[in-house]
Design an enzyme around this catalytic site. Structure first.
Site, PDB file in Angstrom:
ATOM      1  CE1 TYR A  62      -3.256  -2.875   0.314  1.00 28.16           C
ATOM      2  CE2 TYR A  62      -3.447  -2.372   2.572  1.00 28.16           C
ATOM      3  CZ  TYR A  62      -3.653  -3.180   1.565  1.00 28.16           C
ATOM      4  OH  TYR A  62      -4.778  -4.263   1.365  1.00 28.16           O
ATOM      5  CB  SER A  63       1.333   4.271  -0.565  1.00 27.21           C
ATOM      6  OG  SER A  63      -0.009   4.687  -0.711  1.00 27.21           O
TER       7      SER A  63
END
Length: 341
Positions: A62-63
């Site tokens: 995630y990111s």
């Protein structure tokens, strides 16, 4: 908040878990989910803990680690009050070994996640997707080493097929290694494929389910319906949502609107409450861009639907069984009953 066991383990977790894919917004795709910063994340964690939701789900993918960093800051100085779940396996760079779940990748990724989260252990470490190039024995040996080192408490998998998960369970038993206690899977009123094979497997092998995207990529938030088009600035109007055939979706939203009006609660609450009645569910991973969304979603833990309301939702969301399940239902219903109809 209701608390359930984490699969076949003895650990109690909340029926609703706060997912943090919205933390960071580190890519054009993830910005469509959310861009929650440290201050906003800390406020969401405060609300979640006040309402009994003490488990938080993230992933290194995630990111590219930013979600873990933000969550680590948000729970700083209260690590003993929270349960942290993270994942590895998605691409973390351009190199050939920056993806997958080889022993080298699992060990290195766990060390990196611990640093970003600001902790010396995670409660649940999950393999984010099946890696067909790495022997399952290699994955299990790496996870066993991390458990023995005290860096992870339990492990699970995500997005596995039935045979992937069953093979892992069998190999773990053969070699005396810890088994996966959970499977994080996509399951929603708008997509019930999970029920054909993964749900019966979970029941048989005592593997709990963590549900991701329970509102089908924001399609069951009440912003879309048969006579309701999604706002242009909403996630459901972008490619950051999951495809659902239009008529199939509208049958579900029609039923949700009906039950929502009967109980006087929001459509997301009804969709989440339905999931909480299903077999194998240990927790549902919910997302929220703001405090109002989070409070509304968490209120689903207190909503009890009647048998008639559940039947209404079941009927609207039912899909024809794929082979061999339609054949089993025709010939062996008394010998091999499905977990749900």
């Amino acid at each position: 908040m209701e608390y359930r066991t984490l699969g076949g383990s003895g650990l109690k977790i909340p029926a609703l878990t706060l997912g943090t894919a919205t933390f960071g917004g580190g890519s054009d795709f993830l910005k469509k989910w959310g861009t929650t910063d440290v201050a906003e994340a800390t406020a969401l964690v405060d609300v979640a803990l006040d309402l009994g939701c003490n488990m938080f789900d993230t992933a290194d993918g995630y990111s590219t680690g930013l979600s873990e960093e933000i969550l680590g800051e948000a729970v700083r100085d209260r690590r003993d009050k929270v349960l942290i779940a993270t994942k590895t396996g998605m691409p973390m760079g351009p190199g050939p070994n920056d993806i997958g779940t080889s022993r080298a990748k699992i060990i290195a990724s766990c060390e990196a996640s611990l640093k970003r989260l600001g902790t010396d252990y995670v409660d649940l470490y999950q393999l984010h997707a099946f890696d067909g190039l790495t022997p399952i024995e290699e994955m299990l040996q790496a996870l066993d080493a991390l458990i023995r080192a005290g860096k992870i408490r339990y492990f699970g998998v995500s997005n596995y097929s039935g045979w992937h998960l069953m093979k892992m369970l069998a190999l773990a038993e053969r070699h005396g290694w810890p088994k996966p206690v959970t499977h994080q899977a996509y399951y929603t009123l708008a997509a019930r494929d999970f029920e054909w094979e993964l749900m019966p497997l979970g029941l048989d092998q005592n593997v709990g389910t963590l549900v991701w995207s329970p509102l089908s990529g924001a399609k069951l938030t009440g912003k879309i319906g048969r006579n309701k088009r999604p706002p242009d600035d909403s996630r459901v109007a972008t490619d950051a949502s999951w495809p659902v055939p239009e008529e199939q979706l509208y049958k579900v939203t029609d039923a949700l609107e009906l039950v929502s009006a009967e109980v006087g609660r929001s459509i997301p609450q009804v969709a989440l409450a339905w999931l909480l009645t299903r077999p194998t569910i240990s927790s549902i991973v919910i997302g929220a861009r703001n405090e109002a969304q989070l409070r509304d979603n968490l209120a689903a833990a207190e909503l009890k639907l009647t048998a008639a309301q559940i039947a209404t939702l079941d009927k609207a969301s039912a899909a024809p069984p794929p082979y061999p399940y339609w054949h089993q239902r025709r010939t062996m219903m008394t010998r091999t009953p499905p977990p749900v109809m």
